[in-house]
Design a protein around this motif. Structure first.
Motif, PDB file in Angstrom:
ATOM      1  N   ALA A  98      -6.275  -0.478  -5.533  1.00  0.00           N
ATOM      2  CA  ALA A  98      -5.092   0.359  -5.834  1.00  0.00           C
ATOM      3  C   ALA A  98      -5.121   0.953  -7.052  1.00  0.00           C
ATOM      4  N   VAL A  99      -5.694   0.071  -8.109  1.00  0.00           N
ATOM      5  CA  VAL A  99      -5.902   0.672  -9.539  1.00  0.00           C
ATOM      6  C   VAL A  99      -6.953   1.881  -9.652  1.00  0.00           C
TER       7      VAL A  99
ATOM      8  N   PHE B 172       5.476   6.463 -13.017  1.00  0.00           N
ATOM      9  CA  PHE B 172       5.174   6.578 -11.583  1.00  0.00           C
ATOM     10  C   PHE B 172       4.052   5.667 -11.309  1.00  0.00           C
ATOM     11  N   MET B 173       2.966   6.253 -11.790  1.00  0.00           N
ATOM     12  CA  MET B 173       1.684   5.580 -11.674  1.00  0.00           C
ATOM     13  C   MET B 173       1.857   3.860 -11.738  1.00  0.00           C
ATOM     14  N   LEU B 174       2.185   3.530 -12.900  1.00  0.00           N
ATOM     15  CA  LEU B 174       2.175   2.212 -13.183  1.00  0.00           C
ATOM     16  C   LEU B 174       3.170   1.461 -12.602  1.00  0.00           C
ATOM     17  N   ALA B 175       4.469   1.942 -11.848  1.00  0.00           N
ATOM     18  CA  ALA B 175       5.185   1.345 -10.976  1.00  0.00           C
ATOM     19  C   ALA B 175       4.393   1.056  -9.603  1.00  0.00           C
ATOM     20  N   GLY B 176       3.436   2.003  -9.227  1.00  0.00           N
ATOM     21  CA  GLY B 176       2.685   1.729  -8.133  1.00  0.00           C
ATOM     22  C   GLY B 176       1.902   0.576  -8.142  1.00  0.00           C
ATOM     23  N   TYR B 177       0.647   0.615  -9.243  1.00  0.00           N
ATOM     24  CA  TYR B 177      -0.210  -0.307  -9.240  1.00  0.00           C
ATOM     25  C   TYR B 177       0.243  -1.572  -9.790  1.00  0.00           C
ATOM     26  N   THR B 178       1.305  -1.783 -10.549  1.00  0.00           N
ATOM     27  CA  THR B 178       1.724  -3.028 -11.186  1.00  0.00           C
ATOM     28  C   THR B 178       2.283  -3.801  -9.926  1.00  0.00           C
TER      29      THR B 178
ATOM     30  N   ALA C  81       0.756  -1.107  -0.082  1.00  0.00           N
ATOM     31  CA  ALA C  81      -0.080   0.022   0.056  1.00  0.00           C
ATOM     32  C   ALA C  81       0.932   1.404  -0.005  1.00  0.00           C
ATOM     33  N   LEU C  82       2.016   1.229   0.784  1.00  0.00           N
ATOM     34  CA  LEU C  82       2.794   2.432   0.762  1.00  0.00           C
ATOM     35  C   LEU C  82       3.556   2.602  -0.581  1.00  0.00           C
ATOM     36  N   TRP C  83       3.789   1.391  -1.100  1.00  0.00           N
ATOM     37  CA  TRP C  83       4.498   1.641  -2.498  1.00  0.00           C
ATOM     38  C   TRP C  83       3.516   2.337  -3.485  1.00  0.00           C
ATOM     39  N   VAL C  84       2.303   1.710  -3.394  1.00  0.00           N
ATOM     40  CA  VAL C  84       1.328   2.462  -4.316  1.00  0.00           C
ATOM     41  C   VAL C  84       1.232   3.978  -4.013  1.00  0.00           C
ATOM     42  N   GLY C  85       0.963   4.167  -2.871  1.00  0.00           N
ATOM     43  CA  GLY C  85       0.749   5.467  -2.276  1.00  0.00           C
ATOM     44  C   GLY C  85       2.111   6.251  -2.677  1.00  0.00           C
TER      45      GLY C  85
END
Length: 697
Positions: free
Chosen positions: A402-403, A116-122, A95-99
């Motif tokens: 997350a997405v 950055f967004m893709l790196a998060g929810y991937t 969760a912290l990674w996605v945020g």
């Protein structure tokens, strides 16, 4: 939404885009099935996710998606095996990674934000399904990267080979239009009787259009148009065009003031203005004509070098602004002529380099933080429910939370869009049921599968060409692809399909609820935040705590104006907010110049300037707390006192340097009346101060 769909009148280019995207998607699906990849639908869905009518935009978006996917997959590989025995800690880490990634994405005003967004929810998409069997995390990550890359390669190849549409010609057409708009705006600005509403509309439209160039120019490095690799030069041109707006505003203001004070424009000055308007209308650089106009302005302005009356000072200030207007317009023409001839003058690009960089763009750290916090909370809530109930489809709900918290975060209020996405997902489940139970059982072979998909996918692909129907078309396509989960052999597990669909809806629903409480802001509040950010910067300039190059500062203020404009359609009550933005740019520039030149003045004048600067800073601080606060009338009195001091100085370069910003600041604070500049008259008579225009200060 259905009204927008019925109102849509697709053109041939729209059908071509839909057909190209469908061809790329079935090509990606065919290759994925042929090589027996784990999740062929990821490749097919990726084509639609990155699809764009302009090949350069698609290519850059695709590249950032690949890089973001790789980073996110690596993050999942690191976190899941390490923390799989501590579900709560693993949930918190993901969760912290996605945020955190979403926070960085919201701060980036370039297409790189997609990375950055893709790196998060991937990391969530790869990591959560492997929690129950972490031994497959590496294979899942590799499969995700392979299939995403496959979809991107297919989309990029088809876009660049089959009737490609490049970004370069689109940019060229828009710049030609903007140069024409600038010429028309200059003509209107030189006329004191021009319609104020027309001037306002033209300024705001150009400011909004210029903002688009920053984003489009970034994509030029990913195609083979004649402007490929010219991003830096085009962004320099964008800065130069943007700089013309406050100068033209100042020119019109001084002309209006001169007419209001003297009754008319002197014939010699009017002749100069007419010739400048003709010169600007050519839209090309002409060095000899520019120098001749500079010489005429300088000769005319020399008559007012010793001016001690208000009309003379206005003309002195106007001549200064006309010089600046010619210089900025010449740079625009030299840059645009050079871009078309592939010979851009490096000195002009360097002159505008700082103001073309990212630090000239507005960033809202508060909204970025709340966006990241929303993703963290939404993901943790779903994970907590999953851990407590051991819901088999909990991994799907977690990754959809997350997405969902990520993909709409660019909106002021993402909740309506998320609600729409939930509705469209529910509708997509119905389509999936029809395909799964009524169509796919009778399909034997890939050609029949393509024929079964074609009507639906071609029709929905057309909807992606319009901003009004893009969200509906994309949701109905991607959700059908992902939930249907086509593989090498047909299998219909209705219970699993329904459970997956419900989990997707639940994840998006949680994201929408959390967004409503944590992240959502009204359009009114968003406009206020942008305006207050301008006031904060102006206050910091007055205090000397914001140290930016002059044009960077002006570009940042104008950038916020461009961000306000599209929001006004939803908040018409704030129309006056945008009208006052241009005078505030003038105020900021005047304060900047006064702070810069005060060090050259004698102690008495410098001390008085310090008082004005402190009071201006205090005024804009007050406005941040009281939106309608008016400036203290003492400020105008202080400026008039300094004007009297400076006018009494014998003609020197310092006198002109101080007079120009003082006159501009005086006009921005008060649009009526004139200061009393004669000391003897001042002692004998204290005039009533004209009303201050609080809406411009």
């Amino acid at each position: 939404m259905f009204a927008n769909i019925l109102a849509l009148r697709p053109k041939g280019a729209d059908w071509l885009f839909s057909a190209k995207t469908f061809v790329a998607s079935v090509l990606a699906l065919f290759i994925a099935l042929a090589f027996d990849l784990d999740r062929p639908v990821w490749a097919m869905a990726t084509v639609y996710i990155v699809a764009h009518p302009l090949s350069g935009v698609l290519a850059s978006k695709a590249l950032y998606r690949v890089i973001g996917t790789i980073i996110g997959a690596v993050a999942a590989i690191v976190m899941v095996p390490t923390l799989v025995n501590a579900p709560v800690l693993l949930s918190l880490a993901l969760a912290l990674w996605v945020g955190g990634c979403l926070y960085l994405s919201r701060l980036d005003r370039t297409p790189k934000s997609y990375l950055f967004m893709l790196a998060g929810y991937t990391a969530a998409i790869v990591g959560f399904p492997c929690v129950t069997d972490p031994g497959f995390i590496f294979d899942t990550a590799v499969a995700r990267v392979q299939e995403i890359s496959l979809g991107i390669v297919c989309a990029t190849l088809v876009s660049h080979i089959v009737f490609p549409r490049h970004v370069g010609p689109v940019i060229a057409a828009r710049i030609d239009g903007w140069m024409g708009d600038i010429a028309e705006l200059a003509k209107l600005s030189f006329d004191a009787g021009s319609d104020t509403e027309k001037l306002h509309q033209d300024r705001t439209r150009i400011a909004a259009d210029i903002g688009e160039l920053h984003g489009l120019a970034v994509h030029l490095g990913y195609e083979r148009s004649r402007f490929a690799g010219r991003t830096r030069q085009l962004q320099a041109l964008q800065s130069a065009i943007a700089a013309l707006l406050p100068v033209l505003y100042a020119v019109h203001d001084r002309i209006a003031a001169l007419v209001g004070h003297s009754g008319s424009i002197p014939k010699d000055l009017q002749a100069i203005l007419d010739d400048i308007a003709i010169h600007i209308a050519t839209g090309h650089y002409d060095g000899s004509s520019t120098q001749a106009l500079h010489a005429r302005i300088a000769a005319y302005g020399a008559e007012f070098a010793n001016a001690a009356e208000w009309d003379g000072l206005l003309q002195l200030n106007l001549c200064n602004r006309l010089h600046r207007l010619l210089n900025f317009h010449s740079d625009c023409c030299r840059l645009w002529d050079g871009l078309r001839k592939d010979n851009v003058p490096a000195d002009v690009v360097d002159r505008w380099r700082d103001s073309a960089q990212d630090k000239a763009l507005h960033r809202d750290y508060g909204v970025a933080f709340r966006s990241g916090l929303t993703a963290v909370i939404a993901t943790l809530l779903v994970c907590g429910f999953w851990i407590v109930t051991a819901w088999p489809a909990g991994s799907t709900a977690a990754m959809m939370a997350a997405v969902g918290a990520s993909i709409m975060s660019f909106l002021d209020n993402p909740v309506p869009a998320l609600k729409g996405f939930i509705r469209y997902t529910a509708m997509a489940i119905v389509v999936v049921i029809v395909y799964s139970l009524a169509i796919l059982p009778g399909i034997d072979g890939f050609p029949l599968l393509v024929m079964a998909f074609a009507p639906y996918f071609l029709l929905l692909g057309v909807l992606m060409t319009s901003p009004q129907t893009y969200g509906f078309g994309l949701a109905m396509l991607v959700n059908v692809v992902m939930i249907l989960n086509v593989d090498t052999s047909y299998s219909s597990n209705f219970a699993a399909l329904l459970d997956s669909g419900i989990a997707s809806l639940a994840g998006f629903a949680v994201a929408a609820i959390v967004t409503a409480f944590v992240r959502s802001v009204t359009v009114d509040a968003s406009i206020r935040r942008l305006v207050i950010s301008n006031w904060r910067d102006i206050s910091a300039i007055a205090r000397g705590t914001l140290r930016l190059p002059r044009m960077v500062m002006i570009r940042r203020l104008l950038d916020r104006q461009g961000l306000i404009l599209p929001r006004l359609a939803l908040a018409p009550d704030h129309r006056d907010t945008l009208i006052r933005a241009m005078p505030e740019v003038s105020i900021a520039a005047s304060i900047y110049d006064l702070r810069r030149f005060r060090a050259l003045a004698d102690q008495r004048i410098a001390t008085k300037l310090d008082v004005v600067l402190r009071n201006m800073a205090r005024h804009f601080d007050n406005r941040r707390h009281d939106f309608s606060a008016l400036p203290d009338p003492v400020i105008l009195d202080e400026i008039d006192n300094i004007l009297r001091e400076v006018v009494a100085i014998s003609p020197t370069p310092l006198r002109d340097k101080l007079l120009i910003p003082l006159i501009a600041l005086r006009r921005a604070l008060c649009r009526t009346g004139a200061p009393v500049l004669d000391r003897r008259a001042d002692k004998a008579f204290v005039p009533d101060l004209p009303p201050l225009m609080g809406e411009t200060a």
